[in-house]
Write a protein that holds these residues in place. Sequence first.
Motif, PDB file in Angstrom:
ATOM      1  N   UNK A   6       0.840  -1.191   0.000  1.00 49.58           N
ATOM      2  CA  UNK A   6       0.000   0.000   0.000  1.00 49.58           C
ATOM      3  C   UNK A   6       0.882   1.251   0.000  1.00 49.58           C
ATOM      4  N   UNK A   7       0.559   2.186  -0.888  1.00 46.18           N
ATOM      5  CA  UNK A   7       1.342   3.418  -0.943  1.00 46.18           C
ATOM      6  C   UNK A   7       0.443   4.561  -1.389  1.00 46.18           C
ATOM      7  N   UNK A  35      -1.540   2.023  -5.621  1.00 43.74           N
ATOM      8  CA  UNK A  35      -1.075   3.402  -5.769  1.00 43.74           C
ATOM      9  C   UNK A  35      -1.950   4.069  -6.812  1.00 43.74           C
ATOM     10  N   UNK A  36      -1.558   5.275  -7.254  1.00 40.82           N
ATOM     11  CA  UNK A  36      -2.407   6.008  -8.191  1.00 40.82           C
ATOM     12  C   UNK A  36      -1.586   7.018  -8.975  1.00 40.82           C
ATOM     13  N   UNK A  53      -6.289   3.471  -6.889  1.00 40.95           N
ATOM     14  CA  UNK A  53      -7.300   4.057  -6.014  1.00 40.95           C
ATOM     15  C   UNK A  53      -7.447   5.537  -6.363  1.00 40.95           C
ATOM     16  N   UNK A  54      -8.468   6.177  -5.829  1.00 39.06           N
ATOM     17  CA  UNK A  54      -8.727   7.592  -6.109  1.00 39.06           C
ATOM     18  C   UNK A  54      -7.909   8.451  -5.138  1.00 39.06           C
ATOM     19  N   UNK A  84      -9.552   5.877   0.841  1.00 41.00           N
ATOM     20  CA  UNK A  84      -9.734   5.524  -0.571  1.00 41.00           C
ATOM     21  C   UNK A  84      -9.035   4.207  -0.903  1.00 41.00           C
ATOM     22  N   UNK A  85      -7.894   3.958  -0.284  1.00 45.35           N
ATOM     23  CA  UNK A  85      -7.200   2.678  -0.485  1.00 45.35           C
ATOM     24  C   UNK A  85      -8.066   1.528   0.008  1.00 45.35           C
ATOM     25  N   UNK A  86      -8.682   1.696   1.174  1.00 43.96           N
ATOM     26  CA  UNK A  86      -9.548   0.635   1.704  1.00 43.96           C
ATOM     27  C   UNK A  86     -10.722   0.362   0.767  1.00 43.96           C
TER      28      UNK A  86
END
Length: 396
Positions: A6-7, A35-36, A53-54, A84-86
Amino acid sequence: MRVLHLNNSGFGHVIPSLGVVEELVRRGHEVTYVTAAGPVAKVEATGATVLPYESRLPGIDLSEYNTADETAALTGIYLTESEEILKAVDKHYEGVPDVISYDLTVYHAARVLGRQWDVPLAQCLPVFASNEHFSLLEKMVEKMGRAELTHPELQSFFRRLTALLADRGQADTDLEDFIGRTEDLNLVYFPRAFQFAGDTFDDRFVFVGPGLAADPTAWTPPADDKPLLFVSLGTCVNRRAGFFRACVDAFRDQPWNVVMAVHEGVDRAELGPIPSNVEVHGWLPNLDVLAHTTVFLSHAGLGSVMGALSREVPLVVVPSSPEDWVNARRVAELGLGKVIRDELPPPARLRAAVLEVDRDKRTRERVARMRADIEASGGGAAGADALEAHAAKRGR
């Protein structure tokens, strides 16, 4: 082994992780990387699967967050990233990973998922690690001041985090432990020799060195043999046209080549006439440029500093953010370059600092020793080894 990483969407947080991710993929592990925005293509180049993710970060100018009041708002900004990651993981990730590695800025999402799935966590640090002997936050407070816990932004953060934990069925979580705990594994993206109080960190901290993944961006070095000054203020705090203009003026008609990476938010017209010995680019493959660089002029971001030291290039740093000031202090303490304490130094001062560092043989000797420390840290292989061993503990 299934790894969920996750980043956030910041290049300065993603790029240091890519060496470990690339090595995990090479070993045949399944890596899903959340990431995004801009970094997505660089993560995909490692062979990892990107779960987007957003992210709200691309629309935020981090150069505006320097005082205690301003940085208090960052707690809520990064909590939004975790929320937003979740959402993205809930919707698109199937099954349960064997280990979750995560950037420290999105610890909220990682710790929620770690408890939900009962899987081990590994925190990843592209900034200085902290323990009872050294605190990055306290060093930053010396520069920016301290926001009291009653600050409206911090109170909002605590309320939102409490609500998130309740929504995830984790209302019994102790907030102080959730926020402040030290994971059993922490990957640090620079050598122990660069860490403040490095010898006080126990074996929970693995100093793997910087992630030096290749960048496919094309760049051709100048054809002549003049010394080369590389100028970059990183990817976050870099909308400083006046600084870049001063660099152009400092080396106009000088026997140097100057290569500058200038943020897209800077109007090139603000730089004035560009002489033939100066190149202006929007994005550059930093390591390739650094391989030809004589002196690196930087904002003192740790990713930039490590890139230069890995190529045995001495530094001139002009810090602006509280975190950069801490990094600059370490550069000065270790004698790896020169710090300019004016965010907009005049051209003559910039030129004098670069020439002084270029002539200093002892600085170059110390930089060479730090490069050896970086190489001895093990890089992506050391990080992959640590994650494999950490994940294996789950089955014992």
